[in-house]
Design a protein around this motif. Sequence first.
Motif, mmCIF file in Angstrom:
data_model
loop_
_atom_site.group_PDB
_atom_site.id
_atom_site.type_symbol
_atom_site.label_atom_id
_atom_site.label_comp_id
_atom_site.label_asym_id
_atom_site.label_seq_id
_atom_site.Cartn_x
_atom_site.Cartn_y
_atom_site.Cartn_z
ATOM 1 N N TRP A 137 35.687 56.769 37.799
ATOM 2 C CA TRP A 137 35.240 56.244 36.514
ATOM 3 C C TRP A 137 34.089 57.094 35.991
ATOM 4 C CZ3 TRP A 137 34.404 50.408 38.062
ATOM 5 C CH2 TRP A 137 35.655 49.800 38.287
ATOM 6 N N GLN A 138 34.007 57.185 34.684
ATOM 7 C CA GLN A 138 32.851 57.811 34.046
ATOM 8 C C GLN A 138 32.137 56.714 33.272
ATOM 9 O OE1 GLN A 138 33.774 61.120 31.526
ATOM 10 N NE2 GLN A 138 31.640 61.722 31.370
ATOM 11 N N VAL A 139 31.001 56.290 33.817
ATOM 12 C CA VAL A 139 30.212 55.220 33.218
ATOM 13 C C VAL A 139 28.777 55.689 33.046
ATOM 14 C CG1 VAL A 139 31.660 53.329 34.099
ATOM 15 C CG2 VAL A 139 29.798 54.191 35.501
ATOM 16 N N SER A 140 28.003 54.935 32.278
ATOM 17 C CA SER A 140 26.631 55.342 31.998
ATOM 18 C C SER A 140 25.648 54.952 33.099
ATOM 19 C CB SER A 140 26.172 54.750 30.666
ATOM 20 O OG SER A 140 26.219 53.331 30.723
ATOM 21 N N SER A 141 26.042 54.019 33.981
ATOM 22 C CA SER A 141 25.128 53.566 35.029
ATOM 23 C C SER A 141 25.912 52.868 36.135
ATOM 24 C CB SER A 141 24.095 52.584 34.459
ATOM 25 O OG SER A 141 24.740 51.390 34.040
ATOM 26 N N ILE A 142 25.271 52.715 37.276
ATOM 27 C CA ILE A 142 25.904 51.977 38.370
ATOM 28 C C ILE A 142 26.082 50.507 37.981
ATOM 29 C CG2 ILE A 142 23.787 51.454 39.660
ATOM 30 C CD1 ILE A 142 26.338 52.565 41.885
ATOM 31 N N ALA A 183 38.961 51.518 27.599
ATOM 32 C CA ALA A 183 37.498 51.578 27.504
ATOM 33 C C ALA A 183 36.984 53.006 27.660
ATOM 34 C CB ALA A 183 36.867 50.672 28.558
ATOM 35 N N GLY A 184 37.876 53.915 28.059
ATOM 36 C CA GLY A 184 37.495 55.321 28.181
ATOM 37 C C GLY A 184 36.732 55.674 29.440
ATOM 38 N N GLU A 213 54.099 41.425 41.168
ATOM 39 C CA GLU A 213 53.062 40.701 40.428
ATOM 40 C C GLU A 213 51.708 41.394 40.565
ATOM 41 O OE1 GLU A 213 50.892 36.328 40.227
ATOM 42 O OE2 GLU A 213 52.657 36.586 41.499
ATOM 43 N N MET A 214 51.373 41.804 41.790
ATOM 44 C CA MET A 214 50.101 42.506 42.008
ATOM 45 C C MET A 214 50.058 43.811 41.215
ATOM 46 S SD MET A 214 49.517 42.003 46.124
ATOM 47 C CE MET A 214 48.310 43.307 46.244
ATOM 48 N N LEU A 215 51.163 44.562 41.225
ATOM 49 C CA LEU A 215 51.216 45.829 40.499
ATOM 50 C C LEU A 215 51.067 45.608 38.996
ATOM 51 C CD1 LEU A 215 54.012 47.701 42.477
ATOM 52 C CD2 LEU A 215 51.547 48.150 42.537
ATOM 53 N N ALA A 216 51.690 44.560 38.476
ATOM 54 C CA ALA A 216 51.581 44.263 37.048
ATOM 55 C C ALA A 216 50.149 43.890 36.675
ATOM 56 C CB ALA A 216 52.549 43.143 36.665
ATOM 57 N N THR A 217 49.526 43.039 37.490
ATOM 58 C CA THR A 217 48.155 42.619 37.230
ATOM 59 C C THR A 217 47.202 43.801 37.306
ATOM 60 O OG1 THR A 217 48.643 40.420 38.113
ATOM 61 C CG2 THR A 217 46.316 41.046 37.970
ATOM 62 N N MET A 218 47.375 44.652 38.312
ATOM 63 C CA MET A 218 46.515 45.826 38.445
ATOM 64 C C MET A 218 46.783 46.808 37.308
ATOM 65 S SD MET A 218 43.952 46.770 40.178
ATOM 66 C CE MET A 218 44.010 45.755 41.637
ATOM 67 N N GLY A 219 48.039 46.900 36.857
ATOM 68 C CA GLY A 219 48.368 47.758 35.722
ATOM 69 C C GLY A 219 47.637 47.330 34.462
ATOM 70 N N GLU A 220 47.550 46.015 34.241
ATOM 71 C CA GLU A 220 46.805 45.491 33.094
ATOM 72 C C GLU A 220 45.321 45.852 33.204
ATOM 73 O OE1 GLU A 220 47.560 41.292 32.857
ATOM 74 O OE2 GLU A 220 49.734 41.604 32.696
ATOM 75 N N TYR A 221 44.761 45.724 34.391
ATOM 76 C CA TYR A 221 43.354 46.084 34.614
ATOM 77 C C TYR A 221 43.146 47.576 34.371
ATOM 78 C CZ TYR A 221 38.906 46.626 37.125
ATOM 79 O OH TYR A 221 37.607 46.928 37.482
ATOM 80 N N ASN A 222 44.043 48.395 34.895
ATOM 81 C CA ASN A 222 43.940 49.843 34.678
ATOM 82 C C ASN A 222 44.021 50.174 33.196
ATOM 83 O OD1 ASN A 222 43.628 50.446 37.389
ATOM 84 N ND2 ASN A 222 45.798 50.814 37.722
ATOM 85 N N ASP A 223 44.881 49.480 32.454
ATOM 86 C CA ASP A 223 44.974 49.699 31.010
ATOM 87 C C ASP A 223 43.644 49.400 30.321
ATOM 88 O OD1 ASP A 223 47.600 50.555 31.136
ATOM 89 O OD2 ASP A 223 48.449 48.598 30.555
#
Length: 121
Positions: A79-84, A34-35, A19-29
Motif C-alpha cells: 500500500w502507498q499511504v501517508s502514514s502508519i 482509494a489509490g 465467498e471469502m474470495l468475493a468478500t476479499m475482492g470487494e475489499y481489494n476494489d
Amino acid sequence: MVMIKGTGADEGKIAPTAEMLATMGEYNDKLIKAGIMLDGGGLRPSSDGRQIVFEGGTTSVVDGPFTESKEIIAGYWVWQVSSIEEAVEWARQCPSDPNLGVRSVLEIRPYYDEADFADLS
C-alpha cells in the motif's frame, strides 16, 4: 507492506472459499479505488514452499510444510499511504470470518526509503 499471517498448524483450515474470495475482492476494489493498493496476492500453502536456512556458515534447504511455524505469511498487500495510522485504519476494515475458528493477524511494516539512509552517506 501489509502481511496476512496465519498459524502454521491451521494452514489447512483456511483454504479460500468462493465467498471469502468475493468478500476479499470487494475489499481489494476499495483499496484500488482509494489509490493505495500497489500490489497484493495470496500465497500458496507452505507445503509448496521451501525455506533456505543460513546458519553457522552453512546453507540448507527445508521442504514445506512449515506447520511447526508459529506464524506463516498467507498473503500480502503493498500500500502507498501517508502514514502508519492511515494503514491501520484501512487494515481494520479487512474482512475476516470469525466462524473459521482460526486466528489471523495483519502485520504492517513500512518500507525503508532513500531518506532513511541519507545520514549514512
